[in-house]
Write a protein that holds these residues in place. Sequence first.
Motif, PDB file in Angstrom:
ATOM      1  N   ARG A 172       0.843  -1.204   0.000  1.00  0.00           N
ATOM      2  CA  ARG A 172       0.000   0.000   0.000  1.00  0.00           C
ATOM      3  C   ARG A 172       0.875   1.251   0.000  1.00  0.00           C
ATOM      4  O   ARG A 172       2.075   1.200   0.273  1.00  0.00           O
ATOM      5  N   GLU A 173       0.228   2.379  -0.251  1.00  0.00           N
ATOM      6  CA  GLU A 173       0.887   3.685  -0.174  1.00  0.00           C
ATOM      7  C   GLU A 173       1.162   4.038   1.289  1.00  0.00           C
ATOM      8  O   GLU A 173       0.509   3.523   2.204  1.00  0.00           O
ATOM      9  N   GLU A 174       2.099   4.934   1.499  1.00  0.00           N
ATOM     10  CA  GLU A 174       2.319   5.452   2.855  1.00  0.00           C
ATOM     11  C   GLU A 174       1.133   6.341   3.248  1.00  0.00           C
ATOM     12  O   GLU A 174       0.606   7.082   2.420  1.00  0.00           O
ATOM     13  N   GLN A 175       0.702   6.238   4.502  1.00  0.00           N
ATOM     14  CA  GLN A 175      -0.455   6.995   4.975  1.00  0.00           C
ATOM     15  C   GLN A 175      -0.138   7.702   6.287  1.00  0.00           C
ATOM     16  O   GLN A 175       0.730   7.276   7.039  1.00  0.00           O
ATOM     17  N   LYS A 176      -0.890   8.777   6.543  1.00  0.00           N
ATOM     18  CA  LYS A 176      -0.819   9.445   7.837  1.00  0.00           C
ATOM     19  C   LYS A 176      -2.098   9.114   8.601  1.00  0.00           C
ATOM     20  O   LYS A 176      -3.204   9.283   8.089  1.00  0.00           O
ATOM     21  N   PHE A 177      -1.931   8.628   9.842  1.00  0.00           N
ATOM     22  CA  PHE A 177      -3.070   8.233  10.653  1.00  0.00           C
ATOM     23  C   PHE A 177      -3.298   9.252  11.776  1.00  0.00           C
ATOM     24  O   PHE A 177      -2.389   9.991  12.160  1.00  0.00           O
ATOM     25  N   ASN A 178      -4.530   9.260  12.280  1.00  0.00           N
ATOM     26  CA  ASN A 178      -4.897  10.252  13.296  1.00  0.00           C
ATOM     27  C   ASN A 178      -4.334   9.915  14.677  1.00  0.00           C
ATOM     28  O   ASN A 178      -4.286  10.784  15.550  1.00  0.00           O
ATOM     29  N   SER A 179      -3.942   8.668  14.860  1.00  0.00           N
ATOM     30  CA  SER A 179      -3.426   8.270  16.166  1.00  0.00           C
ATOM     31  C   SER A 179      -2.524   7.055  16.020  1.00  0.00           C
ATOM     32  O   SER A 179      -2.529   6.377  14.986  1.00  0.00           O
ATOM     33  N   ILE A 180      -1.761   6.784  17.083  1.00  0.00           N
ATOM     34  CA  ILE A 180      -0.895   5.604  17.107  1.00  0.00           C
ATOM     35  C   ILE A 180      -1.739   4.333  17.056  1.00  0.00           C
ATOM     36  O   ILE A 180      -1.350   3.341  16.428  1.00  0.00           O
ATOM     37  N   ASN A 181      -2.933   4.363  17.667  1.00  0.00           N
ATOM     38  CA  ASN A 181      -3.817   3.190  17.634  1.00  0.00           C
ATOM     39  C   ASN A 181      -4.258   2.868  16.208  1.00  0.00           C
ATOM     40  O   ASN A 181      -4.326   1.698  15.818  1.00  0.00           O
ATOM     41  N   GLU A 182      -4.579   3.929  15.445  1.00  0.00           N
ATOM     42  CA  GLU A 182      -4.965   3.710  14.046  1.00  0.00           C
ATOM     43  C   GLU A 182      -3.808   3.119  13.257  1.00  0.00           C
ATOM     44  O   GLU A 182      -4.001   2.251  12.403  1.00  0.00           O
ATOM     45  N   LEU A 183      -2.609   3.614  13.544  1.00  0.00           N
ATOM     46  CA  LEU A 183      -1.418   3.082  12.886  1.00  0.00           C
ATOM     47  C   LEU A 183      -1.256   1.595  13.222  1.00  0.00           C
ATOM     48  O   LEU A 183      -0.999   0.775  12.337  1.00  0.00           O
ATOM     49  N   LYS A 184      -1.421   1.252  14.487  1.00  0.00           N
ATOM     50  CA  LYS A 184      -1.283  -0.139  14.907  1.00  0.00           C
ATOM     51  C   LYS A 184      -2.319  -1.018  14.216  1.00  0.00           C
ATOM     52  O   LYS A 184      -2.006  -2.125  13.753  1.00  0.00           O
ATOM     53  N   GLU A 185      -3.555  -0.539  14.115  1.00  0.00           N
ATOM     54  CA  GLU A 185      -4.604  -1.298  13.424  1.00  0.00           C
ATOM     55  C   GLU A 185      -4.232  -1.541  11.959  1.00  0.00           C
ATOM     56  O   GLU A 185      -4.474  -2.624  11.415  1.00  0.00           O
ATOM     57  N   GLN A 186      -3.641  -0.515  11.321  1.00  0.00           N
ATOM     58  CA  GLN A 186      -3.249  -0.680   9.919  1.00  0.00           C
ATOM     59  C   GLN A 186      -2.099  -1.674   9.785  1.00  0.00           C
ATOM     60  O   GLN A 186      -2.080  -2.487   8.856  1.00  0.00           O
ATOM     61  N   LEU A 187      -1.164  -1.631  10.719  1.00  0.00           N
ATOM     62  CA  LEU A 187      -0.049  -2.578  10.679  1.00  0.00           C
ATOM     63  C   LEU A 187      -0.540  -4.009  10.858  1.00  0.00           C
ATOM     64  O   LEU A 187      -0.024  -4.941  10.218  1.00  0.00           O
ATOM     65  N   GLU A 188      -1.533  -4.191  11.698  1.00  0.00           N
ATOM     66  CA  GLU A 188      -2.125  -5.520  11.882  1.00  0.00           C
ATOM     67  C   GLU A 188      -2.798  -5.978  10.587  1.00  0.00           C
ATOM     68  O   GLU A 188      -2.699  -7.153  10.198  1.00  0.00           O
ATOM     69  N   LYS A 189      -3.446  -5.043   9.919  1.00  0.00           N
ATOM     70  CA  LYS A 189      -4.077  -5.355   8.634  1.00  0.00           C
ATOM     71  C   LYS A 189      -3.010  -5.678   7.582  1.00  0.00           C
ATOM     72  O   LYS A 189      -3.160  -6.625   6.793  1.00  0.00           O
ATOM     73  N   ASP A 190      -1.926  -4.896   7.582  1.00  0.00           N
ATOM     74  CA  ASP A 190      -0.821  -5.153   6.647  1.00  0.00           C
ATOM     75  C   ASP A 190      -0.248  -6.549   6.855  1.00  0.00           C
ATOM     76  O   ASP A 190       0.061  -7.265   5.900  1.00  0.00           O
ATOM     77  N   GLU A 191      -0.111  -6.931   8.126  1.00  0.00           N
ATOM     78  CA  GLU A 191       0.444  -8.244   8.444  1.00  0.00           C
ATOM     79  C   GLU A 191      -0.459  -9.358   7.927  1.00  0.00           C
ATOM     80  O   GLU A 191       0.020 -10.356   7.378  1.00  0.00           O
ATOM     81  N   ARG A 192      -1.768  -9.167   8.070  1.00  0.00           N
ATOM     82  CA  ARG A 192      -2.707 -10.172   7.539  1.00  0.00           C
ATOM     83  C   ARG A 192      -2.619 -10.239   6.017  1.00  0.00           C
ATOM     84  O   ARG A 192      -2.595 -11.330   5.422  1.00  0.00           O
ATOM     85  N   ASN A 193      -2.571  -9.070   5.372  1.00  0.00           N
ATOM     86  CA  ASN A 193      -2.485  -9.036   3.907  1.00  0.00           C
ATOM     87  C   ASN A 193      -1.171  -9.642   3.410  1.00  0.00           C
ATOM     88  O   ASN A 193      -1.137 -10.335   2.389  1.00  0.00           O
ATOM     89  N   ALA A 194      -0.101  -9.385   4.161  1.00  0.00           N
ATOM     90  CA  ALA A 194       1.187  -9.978   3.804  1.00  0.00           C
ATOM     91  C   ALA A 194       1.116 -11.498   3.925  1.00  0.00           C
ATOM     92  O   ALA A 194       1.630 -12.230   3.068  1.00  0.00           O
ATOM     93  N   GLY A 195       0.457 -11.965   4.986  1.00  0.00           N
ATOM     94  CA  GLY A 195       0.305 -13.412   5.178  1.00  0.00           C
ATOM     95  C   GLY A 195      -0.470 -14.050   4.044  1.00  0.00           C
ATOM     96  O   GLY A 195      -0.139 -15.154   3.592  1.00  0.00           O
ATOM     97  N   GLU A 196      -1.520 -13.363   3.569  1.00  0.00           N
ATOM     98  CA  GLU A 196      -2.302 -13.880   2.442  1.00  0.00           C
ATOM     99  C   GLU A 196      -1.445 -13.980   1.193  1.00  0.00           C
ATOM    100  O   GLU A 196      -1.526 -14.951   0.441  1.00  0.00           O
ATOM    101  N   PHE A 197      -0.629 -12.948   0.966  1.00  0.00           N
ATOM    102  CA  PHE A 197       0.252 -12.991  -0.203  1.00  0.00           C
ATOM    103  C   PHE A 197       1.236 -14.152  -0.093  1.00  0.00           C
ATOM    104  O   PHE A 197       1.473 -14.885  -1.057  1.00  0.00           O
ATOM    105  N   LEU A 198       1.823 -14.325   1.082  1.00  0.00           N
ATOM    106  CA  LEU A 198       2.852 -15.336   1.263  1.00  0.00           C
ATOM    107  C   LEU A 198       2.326 -16.756   1.147  1.00  0.00           C
ATOM    108  O   LEU A 198       3.067 -17.695   0.839  1.00  0.00           O
TER     109      LEU A 198
END
Length: 312
Positions: free
Chosen positions: A280-306
């Motif tokens: 995905r593109e780099e994004q700016k999030f409103n909070s550290i929690n939102e960033l963490k949620e996106q990283l968790e989503k990235d990890e799931r998407n990475a797992g699907e790719f792998l």
Amino acid sequence: MEVTHSIFDFNPSQKTYVTIGTFDGVHIGHQKIIKKLIEDAKLNNKKSVVLTFFPHPRMVLQQDVSIQLINTIKERTQQLENLGLDYLIIHPFDREFSRLTALDFVRDVLVNKLNIDKLIIGYDHHFGKNREGNIEQLTEYSYLYDFHVEEIPAQDIDHVSVSSTKIRKALLNGQLKTANKYLGYNFSLTGTVVTGEQLGGKIGFPTANIHIEEEYKLIPKTGAYVVKSNIDNQSVFGMMNIGVRPTVSGDNRTIEVHFFDFNKDIYSQQITIELLYFLREEQKFNSINELKEQLEKDERNAGEFLKSYANF
């Protein structure tokens, strides 16, 4: 493969088959030429030689300090060695060398120094002062100095015109799949693991910060990637972020890798990161929690790719 850092230090004991170029990326078009060189040389009991240059001619002639190269010279050397080459000459490119006429280059370099028997080149190859030399002149000089010239036409290299410039543009636009297809291998970044601000560890995503020494090395589009590395002879997968970390008020571009199921201390180690997939593109999030949620989503998407990745 034997590496020599000047044509003046190269003293072959037998006739050689040679190809010439900067070969940035050592992409599938380059590989076609070099593989033919190696095969023909072996078939005729000759040695295969690649003559390449560093710095890149544009750095010298145009003083283009902004040029970004697909490979560092170390990476280029490794890719050429992987192909099974006998000799690699990395000649320092300077203004004096650039002033060699086409005739001087053929006589003084190819014939007198490289002991050439055959030159294999890609289509539209130019050489010598002001790029004045072409296939017609090479053919003429080959009769004079008793060597052979073979030009590989464009249609034999690839149906799609592959070039280092197109690969650079693809990487800068986040078109990783296209870039890797044209390269014939996964684009990679090699650097040293350095201490960062350790913010990722505080939210459950510890990262290895990668410092790349070579300023001319192309850094792809900012964003998140699925990556692979080999650490202590073990394949390790993860996700990497290239960017300025806008959520935590970052200013400078960083390269940070979070490896999955990995907890070794690798500070100060030099590692190579293969880029497999653009998440995905780099994004700016409103909070550290939102960033963490996106990283968790990235990890799931990475797992699907792998799951579908052949070597996972």
